[in-house]
Design an enzyme around this catalytic site. Structure first.
Site, PDB file in Angstrom:
ATOM      1  N   SER A 572      12.613   2.784  18.743  1.00 23.92           N
ATOM      2  CA  SER A 572      11.329   2.736  18.059  1.00 23.92           C
ATOM      3  C   SER A 572      11.445   3.498  16.736  1.00 23.92           C
ATOM      4  O   SER A 572      12.254   3.137  15.890  1.00 23.92           O
ATOM      5  CB  SER A 572      10.232   3.295  18.969  1.00 23.92           C
ATOM      6  OG  SER A 572       8.960   2.967  18.489  1.00 23.92           O
ATOM      7  N   ASP A 658       6.320  -7.321  21.862  1.00 22.93           N
ATOM      8  CA  ASP A 658       6.139  -5.933  21.417  1.00 22.93           C
ATOM      9  C   ASP A 658       5.126  -5.855  20.282  1.00 22.93           C
ATOM     10  O   ASP A 658       5.347  -6.409  19.205  1.00 22.93           O
ATOM     11  CB  ASP A 658       7.484  -5.383  20.937  1.00 22.93           C
ATOM     12  CG  ASP A 658       7.461  -3.893  20.658  1.00 22.93           C
ATOM     13  OD1 ASP A 658       6.360  -3.311  20.603  1.00 22.93           O
ATOM     14  OD2 ASP A 658       8.541  -3.312  20.491  1.00 22.93           O
ATOM     15  N   HIS A 693       7.497  -3.483  24.149  1.00 25.37           N
ATOM     16  CA  HIS A 693       8.110  -2.298  23.575  1.00 25.37           C
ATOM     17  C   HIS A 693       8.939  -1.513  24.584  1.00 25.37           C
ATOM     18  O   HIS A 693       9.988  -0.961  24.247  1.00 25.37           O
ATOM     19  CB  HIS A 693       7.012  -1.403  22.997  1.00 25.37           C
ATOM     20  CG  HIS A 693       7.503  -0.376  22.041  1.00 25.37           C
ATOM     21  ND1 HIS A 693       8.082  -0.702  20.830  1.00 25.37           N
ATOM     22  CD2 HIS A 693       7.517   0.987  22.089  1.00 25.37           C
ATOM     23  CE1 HIS A 693       8.409   0.407  20.174  1.00 25.37           C
ATOM     24  NE2 HIS A 693       8.090   1.442  20.933  1.00 25.37           N
TER      25      HIS A 693
END
Length: 724
Positions: A572, A658, A693
């Site tokens: 991320s 995501d 995610h």
């Protein structure tokens, strides 16, 4: 990005018309090495603040991305075909690692107690807990009479997941009167939730599910109402709604007008108030509703002021507020009267101490427990109402101490957990009045684990500006420190989120193979206090990247690793770190693993339709309005800084659903890296077509993803593609 800022040139239009409709992986006749997909280029010229940039791969973004989040089958045909080709190429390139992946997966699964259960949390007449059956991917949410008795299964998440490619229960809670049970399910990986309410007297799920929620909800203290956070079409939390808990008319409680604020709802520890929390990266506000009148209009506790942060709880007869007011960079705790909780009435309860970051607190009737962080370690402090304090102490060089808190208000017990990189998690109940500690659970490793076989060390790497960056190291005692061992270096460094020096059974699949595992506690996290975070955001963001490089160089200088024999990993915003250090020092890495990597920074932070763009301008800067922010962001944006360099082996991963780091970021990054690298080392992409995610939802499916990434690390360090 804002569509008003796009200019598609005539030349680009001609290229688009002439380009093939799809990109494909081609196996050259007679070639033994799989050939990578060649992504078509459709140059898009973007003019912004008097600056111009060209994006060849803007076409990979699906203009209908909001719909794709809810239904991934709606993805554009050419994008789907390219992603499918990328997945096929990666699988072909890494085919030789399949036995290693299977071996690592078996090891990881063997370290899990499959029929595990959480320590029951007592509340009223019941004990609540979560458990797994052997072989199950998902948990069961259960309760039993306090102290023992027949179990009631409140929710079997395995049944909920039947027939679905993805299913995750993000939140679950019983009502204060124990008559209802609510849970929020994300059925796409897109973080678009449905909230269901179950009547525990009839064991029936009530017919009116709550749609388009963030997963955040709470019952009112009288159990008659349920409050929840709405998710708008752009994936942002924008409203708080209320309805009767068993169903009925929905009422708007609060609407946030600022797209840049996150909102949520909960109850105070003493159940005296319902609190709506409103915040972005640097500013916050709370609004409260008395429990006695749950349908009342929320009252502002203290109006928002830029750079003032606070969160509020209620301690029976007063408000208790954690805040950075009065230049309290690492926060302090203040108290205020119940009827007048505004800042004018705040008085210090726990004063500010620089370098001691107060992360959070938990209140019970007679005690306050708080968690603090300093020097990349945590500690827990207990305070009684008279002001007497004592510490729950730990004596190790690197560890993670985590305050779970109490499940009831009228108790002297709190709960915390302890682990370290070598020590499995222990869960303790602690009597704050008598200081008696009771071990309730020790994490079991069915395949066996001997703590004495491992060494945990804490190094301090000197950064370019003289700051010392903590580095936590885990290795087997038998692993030499002579530069010969491969090393995986993990980092994050954003949003003030620290990287705990905790235990992970999965890492042992590398460490037990002679690897060294290290965590760089870089600036951008709060590992050494909130100032550690403030020193690597907006116009100082590059400190995160140079800190990580300093950590790698220090490990090399101390003979823990050799240059070119380190695999860097981050996800991320940690993927931004991976992209940046990949551009800055490609010579250091054997491989780079960017998991759901935030690498297309300038485009993403210019696209106001994306869920996290306005809320994150305080973190990164606003490149739409601020030329200085644009230029600084452009100078490190990994996608924009890709150039002809001898890049290491690259693995980028993503999820089609995501909403945080959209699938096209890793896709575009790989498309740009592959023709740019001069090293001949592979650039691979793995897109989970059925997740978001966090990757796969099932606990075993998730382990397969970890095993895949660790197998890539071994493959990269051993130059596995040369042996295929």
């Amino acid at each position: 990005m804002n569509r008003r800022q796009l200019i598609l040139s005539t030349a680009a239009t001609a290229v688009a018309a002439a380009s093939p409709a799809l990109s494909k992986s081609v196996q050259s006749p007679g070639a033994s090495m799989p050939q990578p997909p060649v992504a078509k280029k459709i140059p898009v010229v973007i003019e912004q603040l008097g600056r111009t940039r060209t994006d060849d791969y803007q076409w990979m973004k699906d203009d209908n991305w909001q719909a794709v989040l809810k239904d991934p089958t709606l993805i554009k045909a050419d994008v789907k075909e390219h992603l499918t080709a990328e997945n096929a190429y990666r699988e072909a390139m890494m085919a030789s690692t399949l036995p290693l992946q299977a071996e690592m997966f078996a090891e990881m699964r063997g370290r899990i107690k499959e029929d595990d259960s959480s320590v029951p949390a007592p509340d009223g007449a019941w004990d609540y807990y979560v458990r797994y059956n052997t072989g199950d991917q998902h948990p069961l949410y259960c309760r039993r009479p306090r102290g023992g008795g027949a179990e009631t299964i409140l929710l079997d998440a395995n049944v909920l997941a039947e027939g679905k490619a993805y299913s995750e229960v993000s939140a679950a809670s019983h009502s204060p009167d124990h008559a209802l049970f609510a849970y929020a399910e994300d059925a796409q990986g897109s973080e678009v939730h449905k909230i269901y309410v179950k009547d525990l007297t009839t064991d029936a799920v009530l017919p009116e599910a709550i749609e388009n929620a963030t997963g955040d909800f709470t019952f009112s203290p009288d159990s008659q109402w349920i409050f929840w956070t709405n998710r708008d079409d752009n994936g942002r939390p924008d409203k708080i709604f209320r309805r009767p808990a068993k169903g009925g008319v929905t009422t708007l409680v609060y609407e946030e007008e600022d797209d840049g604020m996150f909102i949520g709802v909960g109850r105070t520890a003493d159940d005296r108030f319902i609190v709506i929390g409103i915040q972005n990266q640097e500013t916050s506000e709370a609004r409260y509703i008395p429990a006695s009148t749950p349908t009342a209009t929320p009252v502002v506790l203290e109006p928002r002021v830029v750079a003032l942060r606070y969160d509020a709880d209620h301690w029976g007869d007063r408000w208790v507020i954690r805040t950075n007011a009065d230049d309290s960079v690492d926060f302090k705790i203040v108290e205020a009267p119940t009827e007048t909780p505004g800042k004018a009435h705040w008085t210090d309860l726990v004063s500010h101490t620089p370098g001691r970051f107060i992360e959070g607190l938990d209140l019970t009737h007679s005690h306050m427990a708080r968690q603090e962080r300093a020097d990349a370690n945590t500690r827990i402090i207990i305070r009684d109402r008279a002001g007497a304090e004592h510490e729950i102490a730990v004596d190790e060089p690197a560890f993670a101490l985590s305050l779970s808190g109490a499940s009831e208000f009228e108790t002297t017990n709190t709960r915390y957990s302890y682990n370290s990189p070598s020590t499995p998690t222990q869960t303790f109940d602690y009597d704050m009045a008598t200081r008696e500690r009771t071990l309730r659970k020790t994490q079991q490793i069915p395949s066996g684990h001997n703590i004495a076989d491992y060494v945990v060390e804490r190094l301090n790497a000197p950064a370019s500006d003289g700051q010392l960056v903590p580095v936590t190291v885990l290795r087997r005692k038998s692993t030499p420190v002579d530069g010969s061992a491969p090393l995986l270096l993990y980092g994050y460094g954003s949003y003030g989120i620290p990287m705990p020096a905790g235990f992970s059974t999965n890492r042992l699949s590398l460490v037990d193979r002679g690897w060294i595992y290290a965590i760089a506690h870089v600036r951008g996290g709060s590992d050494k206090g909130w100032g550690w975070f403030l020193d690597a955001r907006r116009m100082t963001k590059k400190n995160t990247f140079t800190d990580f490089i300093a950590a790698a160089e220090h490990l090399i200088d101390r003979n823990y690793a050799a240059s070119g024999n380190i695999v860097a990993q981050g996800g991320s915003a940690g993927g931004l770190l991976m992209g940046a250090v990949n551009n800055m020092r490609p010579d250091l890495w054997a491989g780079v693993i960017g998991q759901v990597p935030f690498v297309d920074v300038i485009n993403t932070m210019s696209d106001t339709s994306l869920p996290l763009t306005p809320p994150e301008w305080p973190e990164w800067g606003n490149p739409i309005e601020d030329p200085e922010a644009y230029d600084y962001m452009m100078s490190y944006s990994p996608y924009d800084q890709v150039g002809p360099k001898p890049y290491p082996a690259i693995l980028a991963t993503g999820g089609l659903s995501d909403p945080r780091v959209t699938y096209w970021e890793p896709e575009k990054w790989v498309a740009k890296l592959r023709p740019a690298t001069t090293s001949g080392k592979p650039v691979l992409l793995k897109i989970n077509m059925e997740a978001g995610h966090g990757g796969a939802a099932g606990r075993f499916d998730y382990l397969k993803e970890v095993a895949h990434d660790y197998a890539f690390a071994v493959w990269a360090a051993e130059k596995g593609w040369e042996k295929a």
